[in-house]
Enzyme design. Sequence first.
Site, mmCIF file in Angstrom:
data_model
loop_
_atom_site.group_PDB
_atom_site.id
_atom_site.type_symbol
_atom_site.label_atom_id
_atom_site.label_comp_id
_atom_site.label_asym_id
_atom_site.label_seq_id
_atom_site.Cartn_x
_atom_site.Cartn_y
_atom_site.Cartn_z
ATOM 1 C CG ASN A 186 24.537 73.124 41.133
ATOM 2 O OD1 ASN A 186 23.935 74.200 41.171
ATOM 3 N ND2 ASN A 186 24.632 72.346 42.195
ATOM 4 C CG ASP A 254 33.499 68.829 45.852
ATOM 5 O OD1 ASP A 254 33.166 69.957 45.437
ATOM 6 O OD2 ASP A 254 33.209 68.406 46.978
#
Length: 307
Positions: A186, A254
């Site tokens: 990220n 996820d």
Amino acid sequence: MKKKIVVFGSFVVDLMGRTPHLPISGETVKGSFFKMGPGGKGFNQCVAAHKTGANVTMITKLGRDSFADVALNTMTELGMPKDGIFFADDTDTGIALILVDQNTSENEIVIVPGACATITKEDTDRTINFIKDAAYVLLQLEVNQDANERIIELANRYGSKVIVNTAPYAPISDEFLSKVYMVTPNEVEAEELTGIPVKNLEGAKKAAEVFHNKGVEKVLITMGSQGVFISADGRQEIVPAFHVDALDTTGAGDAFNGGFLTALSEGYSEWDAARFANATAALSVQKLGTTPSMPTRTEVDAFLADH
């Protein structure tokens, strides 16, 4: 073309409480809801890939305790193969303590990896047949790093492409990155690993160049509401996110990685795979929990047809 995929990573039991606000140091807050369930970055990503249609094997390590049953029972319910599961005789199954602000959906998480931080060379040697048959091997940084390094060596030996979701952030060597096909940090992890702030497209491009210079062939950076930046084959663009009302954002990354892996294994381009993965993540944040929130292929296909 190989279609099978492997997720090598963590399983922990999620112990999740929802509160009116996240406590500050020394504060006790009365919660409004508690749920225990399966989790861990590796397990979440594998369930997301499995439920969205991938032929995927989970490789992880559990203790011989009641928390291990949470993993095994979930795999039985979902019809997931268990032949990649190892057991530690002297270490308990990992856990994650998760606090979720019921008003903002922000969260705080403490992970105790337990057995999945004790993966040995003997364990990894037993993964060879899975890795030989895999088109892609997905790793995270929630198990002991020497095990990740051994898995990468096996994957490179047998021609499987390694994708590393660089979460939770931990320092990793340039030598490790040089053996990786793709990274999926990220924006915070990308900055930690490259030293480049990733606030917009320009920052993402600069961070991607750092990864490329370290030997990573393809770079994907998730950027929250801005979408997903991809640098691959000389093309650098952001794939927009889908905007939905989030109930619990805990497993979004996820869900994204699992959905992305499914789409890649089916031959999607990185760009189309990111759109598929964005839909997987958008559906997951509309439900409570991590593993239980992962959507099915039917749900993803319907979502994409509507958007």
